[in-house]
Design an enzyme around this catalytic site. Structure first.
Site, PDB file in Angstrom:
ATOM      1  N   GLY A   1       0.823  -1.200   0.000  1.00 45.31           N
ATOM      2  CA  GLY A   1       0.000   0.000   0.000  1.00 45.31           C
ATOM      3  C   GLY A   1       0.861   1.255   0.000  1.00 45.31           C
ATOM      4  N   SER A   2       0.364   2.287   0.669  1.00 42.34           N
ATOM      5  CA  SER A   2       1.009   3.603   0.588  1.00 42.34           C
ATOM      6  C   SER A   2       2.364   3.684   1.266  1.00 42.34           C
ATOM      7  CB  SER A   2       0.080   4.668   1.178  1.00 42.34           C
ATOM      8  OG  SER A   2      -1.060   4.838   0.361  1.00 42.34           O
ATOM      9  N   THR A   3       2.752   2.673   2.041  1.00 42.03           N
ATOM     10  CA  THR A   3       4.111   2.698   2.598  1.00 42.03           C
ATOM     11  C   THR A   3       5.145   2.661   1.482  1.00 42.03           C
ATOM     12  OG1 THR A   3       4.193   0.271   2.821  1.00 42.03           O
ATOM     13  CG2 THR A   3       3.403   1.536   4.735  1.00 42.03           C
ATOM     14  N   PHE A   4       4.732   2.194   0.292  1.00 40.99           N
ATOM     15  CA  PHE A   4       5.640   2.094  -0.848  1.00 40.99           C
ATOM     16  C   PHE A   4       5.885   3.443  -1.513  1.00 40.99           C
ATOM     17  CE2 PHE A   4       6.868   0.714  -5.192  1.00 40.99           C
ATOM     18  CZ  PHE A   4       7.893  -0.146  -4.859  1.00 40.99           C
ATOM     19  N   LYS A   5       5.118   4.453  -1.140  1.00 39.12           N
ATOM     20  CA  LYS A   5       5.272   5.776  -1.757  1.00 39.12           C
ATOM     21  C   LYS A   5       6.653   6.365  -1.488  1.00 39.12           C
ATOM     22  CE  LYS A   5       0.321   6.672  -1.777  1.00 39.12           C
ATOM     23  NZ  LYS A   5      -0.835   7.290  -1.093  1.00 39.12           N
TER      24      LYS A   5
END
Length: 676
Positions: free
Chosen positions: A413-417
């Site tokens: 999810g957004s931790t990959f941003k």
């Protein structure tokens, strides 16, 4: 005179034909080759069939087989090789016998035993006519063995190495348990004891009856029925009060922290017949215990040690006559981990009512401080007695309590941003101060995307730059960033973060990936990849290592599990520049401290940079009922000492990733700066 020469030559010919068997008859060689093959395969009945009538008159087939089998089993024989030597010409001696040397080698519980013995064959009448037969003697078992002697063997068990945390607190230790048993003749006088015992132990009475009925049991023997932890004092007292019930302390592998460390530490259990067959020469025997999961299994060779032993011959008076082989015991290695069990327990307490996992690091050294998975199980059950019913229950549960979730890979999810931002900055495809203006909650590049849109939770109501996009966790911003970066650059740069590589770590972990084998096949997948969806998968430890680059000037350190660790080593150098590390660290601090931040939960105790992520497990491009996993990665930044990655499954309708934030923050507040 010439006639005498002819007669003499004829006589010599007869003598030579008598002495040399090989020219016309190789049956002795064939018989002994077959005998040696039977010997090596431990086919003792077939060996007996090839013995001389005299040897058979001294030993019945049953006695012969039993003697070989008993001695070999007692010595723990494995890797037996029997190699006869045959001359070019096989000759008889004056008595008409032939002799072949044979080299015998075997592994025993006391080490390797090797010897050469000369074996005699006699040509005699058998059941189907005359044939060669083996003149067997006890020295063919062991050269030092004489009639009336006995072979004795003793095993000296190695002490299994213990596993401790960084402060020396035992995680897998050699302790004691209470063995609860019965004396059949005493129990028979008080049948009510059996009923009460079965009730207290929660086992069927039939199980007690079956154990008492084992062939080895005699009326006055102690028969083990079950095991109890030393802490189970109430139950132990109840059982001890029953007539016919006996309790004894026994050595055991003990896991003091139970469920909190189960998946990392693992457990030991009796070796299976299949395992024993696969490892014939590694020092195991039918009563061995072996690591079955976790570090007990990963470090089995280091922990198990090597048993010692002695094989000796005892004469008819019971006196030790000759030592055949002797080997000193080598205890297993004690291993100290970088784990802090207090932190491990604290993380487990936060997770135990959920399905999820957490990993903690010392981000400046790469030391792994905790690895937790929930739900869990009590590894002591394997030592105390894992019933088939309990084992079946653990395997059948949909929550999968036996699964070490920290070893798996998941959509981040957004931790990959963080990764998308770093790649965009490095490739100059993302300007951190430039603002992107997109109105509404959904966006698509053009109509070729059909009914698929990238969605976001809230519309900021204004154009956003990189810092804003991280604070708001704006999927649309990062989808557009990925498209601007382009597939080829994104794939190439993602490899610098180790995506697709095996993390160099003792505990086996699933690989993280940017995509599956098909790669990034279209723009929709590339856009989704930018915010940690698509086919991106990350292992929790790998994700934590990526975030550690924020406080290491852009370097990803090699994770360490053993203490004391070596000087910190870099696994991936310069995944982003020190300037980018500073920028992203500041932006991610705002995610926690800004009122609009998706991880808003400021604390005066410690400065934290972090990022949430809600990963949707869609069954299709548009799936309104998708399950959701919630992530939060947090690192203290003023004096970096702790980084925590936590994931909780099925957070839909529970606050999504925000459900995870207070769990991590509580641990960060408690442990940042405290671990030595």
């Amino acid at each position: 005179m010439q006639m005498k020469k002819i007669i003499l030559l004829c006589g010599l010919s007869l003598i030579l034909s008598f002495l040399v068997v090989g020219c016309s008859d190789n049956s002795a060689q064939r018989i002994f080759a077959a005998y040696a093959n039977d010997w090596q395969n431990r086919n003792f009945a077939a060996m007996y069939a090839k013995l001389t009538s005299e040897a058979k008159s001294n030993l019945s087939q049953a006695q012969f087989v039993q003697r070989y089998q008993g001695i070999y089993d007692g010595m723990g024989v494995s890797g037996l090789t029997v190699k006869p030597s045959f001359p070019a010409k096989v000759t008889k001696d004056k008595q008409g016998k032939v002799h072949f040397p044979v080299n015998v080698s075997m592994e025993t519980l006391a080490g390797r035993v090797q010897f050469t013995e000369e074996v005699t064959l006699i040509y005699e009448k058998g059941e189907s006519g005359k044939t060669w037969a083996v003149a067997w003697t006890p020295q063919m078992i062991l050269p030092q063995l004489a009639a009336g002697d006995k072979v004795r063997a003793e095993r000296f068990p190695a002490v299994r190495g213990q596993i401790t945390d960084r402060k020396g607190r035992g995680l897998a230790v050699n302790g004691k348990v209470i063995t609860v048993g019965v004396v059949p003749q005493d129990l028979a006088k008080k049948p009510a004891s059996k009923t009460q015992m079965a009730k207290t132990l929660n086992i069927p009475e039939k199980q007690i009856d079956q154990l008492i009925a084992e062939p080895w049991v005699k009326p006055d023997y102690f028969v083990p029925i079950s095991k109890l932890s030393l802490q189970d004092k109430t139950k132990a007292a109840q059982l001890a009060a029953l007539p016919g019930v006996v309790e004894r302390e026994a050595d055991a592998r003990v896991y003091p922290y139970k469920e909190a460390g189960a998946h990392l530490i693992g457990y030991t259990a009796p070796i299976s017949a299949e395992e024993l067959k696969k490892m014939p020469d590694q020092g195991y025997h039918p009563n061995s215990w072996i690591g079955k999961a976790g570090l007990e299994q990963v470090w089995e060779k280091r922990l198990k040690g090597n048993d010692g032993g002695i094989v000796y011959i005892e004469d008819s008076q019971g006196r030790r006559k000759t030592v055949v082989a002797q080997k000193e015991v080598q205890n297993g290695e004690n291993i100290r981990l970088t784990i802090d069990i207090d932190l491990q327990q604290s993380l487990y307490e936060q997770l135990k009512s959920d399905k999820g996992t957490a990993v903690a690091l010392q981000p400046k050294t790469g030391e792994v401080l905790a690895m937790v998975s929930a739900p869990s199980y009590d590894p002591n059950q394997f030592e105390l007695g894992m019933t088939p019913q309990l084992w079946q229950s653990l395997n059948d549960q949909t929550q999968k309590p036996l699964l070490a979730r920290f070893s798996q890979s998941y959509a981040p999810g957004s931790t990959f941003k963080l990764v998308t931002a770093a790649i965009g900055l490095k490739s100059n495809k993302l300007n951190p101060t430039a603002k992107v203006n997109v109105a509404g909650l959904k966006w698509q590049k053009n109509s070729t995307w059909g009914n698929y849109y990238v969605t976001r939770i809230a519309d900021p109501g204004k154009p956003v730059n990189l810092a804003d996009a991280l604070v708001y966790s704006d999927n649309i911003y990062f989808a557009q960033a990925a498209l601007n970066i382009g597939k080829e650059t994104f794939l190439a740069e993602s490899k610098n973060f180790g995506l697709g590589d095996t993390v160099p770590f003792a505990y086996p972990l699933s690989k993280s990936q940017i995509s599956d084998a098909a790669g990034i096949t279209d723009e929709v997948q590339l856009a989704d990849t930018g915010y940690g969806q698509g086919k991106v998968l990350t292992n929790p430890l790998h994700l934590a290592l990526i975030y550690s680059a924020l406080v290491n000037s852009g370097d990803i350190l090699k994770p360490v599990l053993e203490s004391p660790g070596t000087t910190p080593q870099v696994w991936k150098t310069g995944v982003f520049s020190p300037e980018t590390a500073n920028l992203l660290r500041q932006d991610l601090t705002a995610v926690v401290e800004s009122l609009k931040g998706k991880a808003y939960q400021p604390t005066k105790q410690v400065v934290i940079a972090g990022k949430t992520g809600t990963a949707e497990l869609k069954t299709g491009l548009n799936d309104p009922n998708a399950r959701q996993n919630g992530w939060f990665v947090a690192v203290d930044t003023a004096k970096p000492s702790l980084l925590v990655t936590m994931q909780v499954e099925d957070v839909q309708k529970r606050g999504e990733s925000h459900y995870v934030v207070p769990k991590v923050m509580k641990v960060m507040e408690q442990f940042s700066g405290t671990i030595k």
